[in-house]
Structures are given as C-alpha cells and as structure tokens.
Design a protein around this motif. Structure first.
Motif, PDB file in Angstrom:
ATOM      1  N   GLY A 195      -3.706 -13.146  24.455  1.00 47.23           N
ATOM      2  CA  GLY A 195      -4.068 -12.204  23.407  1.00 47.23           C
ATOM      3  C   GLY A 195      -5.511 -12.208  22.976  1.00 47.23           C
ATOM      4  O   GLY A 195      -5.939 -11.342  22.223  1.00 47.23           O
ATOM      5  N   ALA A 214      -4.993 -10.970  19.480  1.00 42.32           N
ATOM      6  CA  ALA A 214      -3.731 -10.260  19.274  1.00 42.32           C
ATOM      7  C   ALA A 214      -2.614 -11.262  19.003  1.00 42.32           C
ATOM      8  O   ALA A 214      -2.533 -12.317  19.649  1.00 42.32           O
ATOM      9  CB  ALA A 214      -3.387  -9.420  20.507  1.00 42.32           C
ATOM     10  N   HIS A 217       2.263 -14.175  22.132  1.00 46.41           N
ATOM     11  CA  HIS A 217       1.927 -14.783  23.412  1.00 46.41           C
ATOM     12  C   HIS A 217       2.413 -13.877  24.536  1.00 46.41           C
ATOM     13  O   HIS A 217       3.163 -12.922  24.319  1.00 46.41           O
ATOM     14  CB  HIS A 217       2.567 -16.173  23.535  1.00 46.41           C
ATOM     15  CG  HIS A 217       2.177 -17.112  22.432  1.00 46.41           C
ATOM     16  ND1 HIS A 217       0.994 -17.810  22.427  1.00 46.41           N
ATOM     17  CD2 HIS A 217       2.826 -17.461  21.287  1.00 46.41           C
ATOM     18  CE1 HIS A 217       0.916 -18.547  21.328  1.00 46.41           C
ATOM     19  NE2 HIS A 217       2.014 -18.358  20.613  1.00 46.41           N
ATOM     20  N   ALA A 221       1.212  -9.867  23.808  1.00 53.09           N
ATOM     21  CA  ALA A 221      -0.140 -10.096  23.301  1.00 53.09           C
ATOM     22  C   ALA A 221      -1.180  -9.456  24.220  1.00 53.09           C
ATOM     23  O   ALA A 221      -2.160  -8.861  23.754  1.00 53.09           O
ATOM     24  CB  ALA A 221      -0.403 -11.590  23.153  1.00 53.09           C
ATOM     25  N   HIS A 261       3.055  -5.535  14.059  1.00 53.42           N
ATOM     26  CA  HIS A 261       2.142  -6.139  15.014  1.00 53.42           C
ATOM     27  C   HIS A 261       0.714  -5.974  14.513  1.00 53.42           C
ATOM     28  O   HIS A 261       0.377  -4.979  13.869  1.00 53.42           O
ATOM     29  CB  HIS A 261       2.287  -5.492  16.393  1.00 53.42           C
ATOM     30  CG  HIS A 261       3.603  -5.756  17.050  1.00 53.42           C
ATOM     31  ND1 HIS A 261       4.775  -5.195  16.611  1.00 53.42           N
ATOM     32  CD2 HIS A 261       3.917  -6.530  18.122  1.00 53.42           C
ATOM     33  CE1 HIS A 261       5.777  -5.604  17.380  1.00 53.42           C
ATOM     34  NE2 HIS A 261       5.281  -6.419  18.305  1.00 53.42           N
TER      35      HIS A 261
END
Length: 407
Positions: A195, A214, A217, A221, A261
């Motif tokens: 990420g 991000a 995982h 990501a 997210h």
C-alpha cells in the motif's frame, strides 16, 4: 590487442559511440549488452560486466549475456561497484594485470547500475570515452527495459508478491537529481510491499511530490495505492493547487472504494528556485527537516482527514528551506514496528538514528538514505512487518540555465 595500437582519440570514440547509437534502435534487448562488450573490446577493454541494482537496493547483480563477465553479486555497501553506484562517479581499482574500472550507468540522474571492465592502462581519453559509453548504455538499457522482462528478472533475488509487482510498476525512478534539487525513495519490504508508494514530477521550477500509505495489506492496498497515485498524477497535470489535488484524490478513492477505505498522504510543492515549500498533511506522520545532518524539527501542518474520508478543504502550511536542507518523509510502518522489547519503534528512535548517521561524513543523499534504511532495519531487528517507505528531498537552490548554453 597491442595496447599501443589501440585508437582512443576523440574522433575514434565518436565513431564508436555513433555505431552503438545507430545499431541500438534495431537491436533486440538481449543483444544490447553483447554489443556494449564489443564496443569496450574495441578500445582494449575486457571482462565487461553490467551490474543492476536489486529491488531491495542491497546488491548489484550481474546481467547475464553473451560476451559478458558474469560474477557474483556485489554488495551496495563496501564494494567498488557499490561506491561507483552510490557516488555516481567512476571508481578505479589497480590490479596485477591492469585497472578494473567501475562506471555508473546514469539515465539522466537515475542510477541504473554499474558497468565494470578492465583495461591494461587508463588515461584521460579512456575516461572520457567510457563515461560517454556508460551514459549511452544506460539510456539504451532503460529504453529496452520498457518492453522486456529480462532486466526485471535479473534484479530479483527472491519471489515477489503480486501486490509488490503492481507497486514497482507504479513507481517513478527511485532517484532524480538536478543542480537545484534531488529526490530519492526506498520501499520496504521490497518483495512484499502493498500500500505504500510515492510519486514526483519536476515541472518548470516546481517539484511536485507525494507520499501515500493505503490502508490494509495485499491486493486491496495495492489497488487503492494505484488509484490514489493515478488520481494524483491526473490532478497534477490538470490542476495547480495542493487543495485541488487532495479533493480530486479524495473523490476518486471514495467513488471506487466507499467510505470505509482511506489513504494517508503528504502532498508537497517545492519551488526549486526559492526553497518555498507548501505542504498538505492528510493523516500522515509529519516530515522531518534535516539541516547539517541533524533533525531540526518536524514540518507540522494542519492535519486534514485521510484521503477517502471526505475532509474539508485542507489548510496549506508553508515552510522555507535553506540550501542543503533535507526533508525526510516516511510512512507509519517505520515508526510503528515493534522492537525486541515489544515497544513501538517510535519517532524519537528514528530521529536518533538520523542524527547519529548525520555525525558521519555524507556520501551523498542517495547513499545516506540507503544507509539510513539499512540502519533502521537493523534497529528493528531485521523485521518489516508493515510497508515502510522513506522519501527524501534535498534542496540546493541556484539555477541550471548554464547547462543549456553551448560553450
């Protein structure tokens, strides 16, 4: 070949380089290195190796190929090849039968690798010609790299995850340097990163830079990081302000992934002529300002919500850099790793590492950042359980207009 019979004049050298340039356009990738070896043989060189940096930036690994000398990988630290790579300068090592030369392969200012070869003797004509040959070879390798997997495969020292494959394909060159400013970045763990990412572009006098992290995982990501960087690049090429970039990235993440997210980020503008820096912090650790080898302070800003949470228009914080200042950005994987005592690594331990290394003579920003990365990894006991990214900007100021004037 009789050493005294070898033509190393500038006229001969120009013809030799012209031949390489004429043929390179049509050569398939696997024949580039053999042609370079043939060119080196034309000036009396032998045992030619093309060494490329591995993904973990720990080794320089030999590119296999016909007419190439393929030895063992050479460590980035404590080897002549590594010294040439990190210093971007030629290293010469006397041997019993000649001189082993290590020439950095520079595509612009991005270090591609090192070309190594042996000559019986070395003069100024050799150095001039081989520097030009190495520069041309680097440009050709980068061009061919766009449509072959051979160079990627040579650089890999262990299996790579799909998310890391995506991230490495997303990155700009790991280094960039012009007289006024330089940047360098490192991703860890190199073969499993998901990420974290960074991006930059130098447009006229403005260096645009971003570091992102991000959430999560694996592929989720990596997908978020891809959208975030894509949105950043699109906004950078359409809009002007940092606030607009933040809003555009926020909208892209929200629309694609929904409200649960997010991506943290540092978004920066640096005027490379004046040192004026604008900063937006979207839920990210604050960068460190390093002056004369020591951390002066954190570059604080009014932290806005992470990208994807629909934050209000961010407040932009302005800072003024001094010539020689370095700005170190990092993701939370650096400071949230647990050390042997199960304590968090923490910002203060990071700062102590930076200051301790700053007491040693600088070997250049790229070498210093790599040394910091290796030091931090040792301090963490070799563990990198989360993505951990370092990204550094070094500002010098001045101008480069003289480079566009022919003497």
């Amino acid at each position: 070949m009789d050493e005294e019979s070898v033509d190393r004049s500038e006229g001969f050298g120009e013809r030799l380089l012209g031949l390489l340039l004429d043929r390179a356009r049509l050569l398939p990738p696997q024949l580039i290195a053999p042609l370079i070896a043939e060119e080196v043989a034309g000036i009396g060189g032998r045992d030619v190796s093309i060494l490329l940096q591995d993904y973990a930036q720990e080794l320089l690994v030999p590119l296999p190929g016909r007419k190439l000398h393929v030895g063992q990988p050479e460590p980035m630290a404590d080897s002549p090849a590594g010294q040439a790579f990190l210093s971007a300068d030629v290293v010469e090592v006397p041997q019993v039968h000649g001189v082993r030369m290590y020439l950095p392969l520079l595509d612009g200012s991005d270090q591609v690798g090192v070309m190594a070869l042996t000559l019986d003797t070395v003069g100024d004509d050799d150095r001039r010609l081989l520097r030009r040959l190495a520069g041309l070879a680097a440009d050709i390798l980068v061009t061919k790299n766009a449509y072959t997997d051979q160079f990627f495969l040579a650089r890999r020292r262990e299996p790579i995850s799909l998310s890391a494959e995506i991230q490495w394909g997303l990155l700009p060159p790991l280094t960039m340097s012009v007289p006024q400013v330089a940047v360098a970045g490192i991703l860890e763990p190199a073969y499993r990163v998901a990420g974290d990412s960074f991006d930059y572009a130098l447009n006229d006098n403005i260096l645009h830079a971003a570091v992102i992290d991000a959430m999560g995982h694996g592929l989720d990501a990596a997908a978020m990081a891809t959208i975030a960087i894509g949105a950043y690049r699109h906004a950078r090429r359409v809009f002007i302000s940092l606030a607009e970039k933040y809003a555009f990235m926020d909208d892209a993440i929200t629309q694609q992934f929904g409200p649960d997210h997010f991506v943290t980020a540092q978004l920066m503008h640096v005027n490379i002529a004046t040192g004026e820096m604008e900063l937006v912090n979207a839920g990210h650790p604050a960068p460190l300002l390093i002056r004369d080898g020591r951390v002066v302070r954190q570059l604080e800003s009014a932290t806005t919500l992470p990208i994807g949470f629909g934050g209000e228009e961010p407040r932009i914080r302005e800072h003024t850099l001094q010539p020689g200042d370095r700005v170190l950005c990092y993701t939370d994987g650096i400071i949230e790793e647990h050390v042997a005592s199960r304590e968090l690594f923490g910002e203060q331990r990071l700062i102590r590492c930076v200051n301790r290394l700053g007491e040693e003579p600088s070997k250049g920003m790229r070498a210093d950042l790599l040394r910091l990365s290796h030091t931090l990894k040792r301090e963490r006991g070799g563990r990198t359980s989360d993505d951990a990214t370092l990204f550094m900007i070094e500002w010098h100021g001045g101008a480069a207009d003289h480079l566009a004037v022919l003497d």
